[in-house]
Each structure stands twice: as structure tokens, then as C-alpha cells.
Scaffold this motif. Sequence first.
Motif, short mmCIF file in Angstrom:
data_model
loop_
_atom_site.label_atom_id
_atom_site.label_comp_id
_atom_site.label_asym_id
_atom_site.label_seq_id
_atom_site.Cartn_x
_atom_site.Cartn_y
_atom_site.Cartn_z
N PHE A 116 0.83 -1.21 0.00
CA PHE A 116 0.00 0.00 0.00
C PHE A 116 0.86 1.25 0.00
CE2 PHE A 116 -1.44 3.41 2.85
CZ PHE A 116 -2.41 3.98 2.03
N SER A 247 -2.49 4.18 6.96
CA SER A 247 -2.88 2.78 7.12
C SER A 247 -2.92 2.49 8.61
CB SER A 247 -1.92 1.83 6.40
OG SER A 247 -0.65 1.81 7.02
N LEU A 298 -6.42 -2.93 3.08
CA LEU A 298 -5.12 -2.62 2.47
C LEU A 298 -5.00 -3.05 1.01
CD1 LEU A 298 -2.79 -3.48 5.47
CD2 LEU A 298 -2.97 -1.23 4.39
N TRP A 301 -6.95 -0.97 -1.82
CA TRP A 301 -6.68 0.43 -2.19
C TRP A 301 -5.85 0.46 -3.48
CZ3 TRP A 301 -3.38 4.30 -3.44
CH2 TRP A 301 -3.90 5.61 -3.39
#
Length: 326
Positions: A116, A247, A298, A301
Motif C-alpha cells: 500500500f 494505514s 489494504l 486500495w
Amino acid sequence: MNMDRAWKTQINSGEFVIIRTDRPDYYCGLHHSVINNAVSGGADLDGWSDGECRGVAMDRPAWAPEGVDLQQASPARMYDALLGGSHNFEIDRKAAEAGKQLVPDLPRLALSNRAFLRRAVRFLADQGVRQFLDIGSGIPTAGNVHEVAQSVDPEIRVLYADIDPVAVAHARAILMDNDKAAAIEADLRKPDELLARVRATGLIDFAQPVAVLLVAVLHLLSDEERPVEKVAALHAAVPAGSYVAISHLTSESRPEDAGKLGRNAADVTHVGIYFRSKDGISAMFDEWELVEPGVVELPAWRPESERDLYETPGRSLGLAGVGRKV
């Protein structure tokens, strides 16, 4: 010494250490001239043998700054251990292993989070942001922020900030030849002091858009430490056109596993880790305009390929999102 079985890093001025990859707590200290001569001549390191190197042990690894508590696990070093890195202590490896015993797919969470980060950095660079502030940056590993960002534009500036002196020391070592990147020791819990240290570097211009990265760090703050307010303080410091990437560990899809890891962190490793609901994490974006697809798992995205799908959909222990200041 067989260089295929060793790893070297620069410390202080003109001195190197050779660290066994299979035993990072064993080392041999050598002056840079010895290493340069040996490597360029294809010879052994001036008579130092593998046997001698294995026999030289140390309580504090040569890459660890003075004053580091070797008996207290660190979130940055535990994360490094989960990613298979070598800049961690035995206490960190034990803590990471304990987490894996409770939740076997924990390393995949770490990989998913790292993926991510890379995608978010590329996205933000593509939006035209030319300076990045990575808070809670951790120990550098493959695919660092400056590597990803500067592959888009070599002029992009990156400042790493972390509370862990090992993370800061290692970052400074790998950035020695990069005048567009630097690392400072600073604490997200003290945003005014952190921002003052950022300004003192001269690397980040707060008159221009900044990408603030808060990747896997806000879940280290308890509710009493008001993580939402810390994000708001950073929002106030940056101009319109800036972004934040967050995150965060979540209890949303796997509350039992989240509970086990949280209790283990509090009772065994004594590292505070706080899993939050999707609503609790979304609240951190209250003053930002969320970028599509919003706050999601996660791997969901903006995945770029199947290689980004480290976790099974619907089972990620992490949520992520990116917001823009308008």
C-alpha cells in the motif's frame, strides 16, 4: 572472509563492520581501507576469517546507536523482523514470532501494508506532489519512499521521521549520498515539536503541497493520546493541495484475531497496539477529502496487479486511505 555470507554497513566515520547475515548480532569491525582493498582485489579481508568473525560477539550490534534498550521490543524493529529484515534484536524477533503463532498470516499483513505504501507514494507523485513527510517511517527496507518517489522525479524531496533511533540511524546511513532526502528523530505524539524539527531541516517547504505519510503508526497511539487530533494538527500545518496517506490496524473483519494480538502486545511484548473500527479510522480523515476508493482494506486500495493481493479479501487486519486538503 567469504563476502557472499556477510553484509557490510558504514558506521561513524571511515569504519565499517561486517555482519553475518545469519547472525546479525555477530560482527567484525574493519576500517574502510581494508574492505576496499579486499573487495577490489578479490581477496579475503586482510586475514579475517569466517571463523574469527563468528567468534566475535557483541551485546549491542554495531549498527545500533548507543543507549538503545536491547531488552524492549520496538514496533519498527518488530515490523522489520516480520518483513525478514536484519535490523532487529532478539527481543523483536521473539515478539514477531509470538504474533505469528497467534495469527499465522501476520507477515502477509506486513507485506500488504508495504505494498500500500508503494502504491500510495506513486499515486501522490503522479498527482504532482514533490515533497513527502514520512512520519513513523520505520527501518528502511526494499521499496523505500525516496526510491519510489524519486523514480518518478529525482527532484522529489523526502524527509523520514521516527521515534526509534535504530530506524533513524539506518535511514541516515543509506541516505548519505542523497541530498534530496534526510531522516530525523521525532515523536508524532508531540506534533508541534515534530513540525519544528521538520522545518529546521529546510527540506520541506510548507508553502507548497506536502504528502504526509502516516503508515502503520497511528495504531501505536492510544485513545488517550488522541490520534485524531494529531492528524488534525498536521492538516493545519500543510497548505491546500496537500495529502495524507494512512494505514491502520483494524478489528473490523477479524475481531478475535485483533483481540489476541492486542492482548499479546500489551501483556507480553509491552508494546501498545490499538486496533480500531472502520469508523474510528475514518474519523482521522474528517478534515480531508477522501480519494477514491475511500477507507478500504489494504489490498483493496488501488491494487496494480495480483502481486498486491497479499491478503484474502474480507480478511485484512489493516485499513487504508488517502485524503486531500482542499
